[in-house]
Scaffold this active site. Sequence first.
Site, PDB file in Angstrom:
ATOM      1  N   ALA A 182       0.836  -1.201   0.000  1.00 14.31           N
ATOM      2  CA  ALA A 182       0.000   0.000   0.000  1.00 14.31           C
ATOM      3  C   ALA A 182       0.870   1.249   0.000  1.00 14.31           C
ATOM      4  O   ALA A 182       0.590   2.225  -0.705  1.00 14.31           O
ATOM      5  CB  ALA A 182      -0.934  -0.009   1.213  1.00 14.31           C
ATOM      6  N   ASP A 183       1.927   1.236   0.776  1.00  7.96           N
ATOM      7  CA  ASP A 183       2.864   2.361   0.787  1.00  7.96           C
ATOM      8  C   ASP A 183       3.567   2.505  -0.560  1.00  7.96           C
ATOM      9  O   ASP A 183       3.664   3.608  -1.116  1.00  7.96           O
ATOM     10  CB  ASP A 183       3.919   2.145   1.873  1.00  7.96           C
ATOM     11  CG  ASP A 183       3.449   2.584   3.251  1.00  7.96           C
ATOM     12  OD1 ASP A 183       2.856   3.658   3.352  1.00  7.96           O
ATOM     13  OD2 ASP A 183       3.689   1.845   4.217  1.00  7.96           O
ATOM     14  N   VAL A 184       4.077   1.398  -1.077  1.00 11.14           N
ATOM     15  CA  VAL A 184       4.868   1.459  -2.308  1.00 11.14           C
ATOM     16  C   VAL A 184       4.009   1.925  -3.482  1.00 11.14           C
ATOM     17  O   VAL A 184       4.422   2.793  -4.267  1.00 11.14           O
ATOM     18  CB  VAL A 184       5.515   0.097  -2.600  1.00 11.14           C
ATOM     19  CG1 VAL A 184       6.182   0.102  -3.973  1.00 11.14           C
ATOM     20  CG2 VAL A 184       6.555  -0.233  -1.527  1.00 11.14           C
TER      21      VAL A 184
END
Length: 410
Positions: A182-184
């Site tokens: 989700a961050d990437v």
Amino acid sequence: MTETAATPSAPQPGGPLRGLRVLDLTRVLAGPTCTQMLGDLGAEVIKIERPEAGDDTRNFAPPFIPNTKESAYFVGVNRNKKSVTVDISKPEGQAIVLALLEGCDLLVENFKVGALAKYGLGWEQLRVKFPGLIYCSITGFGQTGPYAPRPGYDSLIQGMGGVMSLTGEPDGQPQKVGIPVADVFAGLYGTIGILAALRHKALTGEGQQVDIGMLDTHVAWLANQGMNYLATGENPPRLGNQHPNIVPYQVFPTADGYMVLSVGNDPTFRRFCEAFGQEHLLADERFATNAARVGNRQLVTDTLTPLMRSRTTADWVERLEALKIGCGPINTLKEVFADPHVQARNMVVEMPHASGETVKVMANPVKLSATPPTYRSAPPLLGEHTDEVLGGLLGMDAAGIAALRGKGIV
């Protein structure tokens, strides 16, 4: 009239974004992923960090890079950046940021919604002073909507965004993906939005805000499973390592471990059956087409499992590749980084670090023939470039910088 193809140009030093200056007010992973990509493509990235503390991920350790005090986590997403320590909660720190923005094209931040406005650094405030500024905000839930004030964390977004409901064994718990996707993805979508905004600015001279919400990006990459739901109104079940729309396209046990078998269409399934003594399955309507195999998923799995157990992974890979049937081993990370193809693609880069050590980092996967990514500087020590940037860009003298440092501003 015949067009003549352009002669490919030699690789250019510096990357396609050379000359772009970025003020980086991000930390942890989503924002730094975005700004590292910009740095790899040639932008000058000035990373603003808290004095003494720095980016949170400097303390996400162990593991550390060998023989240094640098966390592997921080080093993974902060190359090609200059670290400048500034306390933006103090007016003198805010003045430094505003002075730096005079020479910047882009600001990237991942503070909670409204947090930077307290310091006079919000989008609505800066757009008046800097009408050409591109201002990228990466947050958990975006700048609008009922969840906008909430903080966003990777596992939280994976849960709320649906991917955990799709991941794991059918009779087991929902599972998050083993890396913070989700961050990437939010960082990479941020980069895409920035590149579009840069094109708009080149055409009009106008800046704009790029609003990236982690939940938005998570919903966007639900891909075929999201579309399966929209088409049927039914929640897709967890299938473990099986594909929702293609069978067999999954993990199978072998004589010495596990492997992935990816039979993408009916002609490929026919080749598989004919090569390995399973011709009788082709006459069975439950196996004859992919739609039938999807409908009889467990039967197909149970039927092929004893066959797949009869050979080692290496034997299967050799035989299946010769038949142009998709397959592969399930590698550990040690095996990934030792893989000859990964090595041939130069996916690990060694960089000299300010600690005196050489650090290994994962390379940028974007291959550009004329303006490839560059690896100009290793992830910085905390505040490594404070004097260089404040002196070189803002014209501060050593005594002025020392005075700011004495007050904890830098």
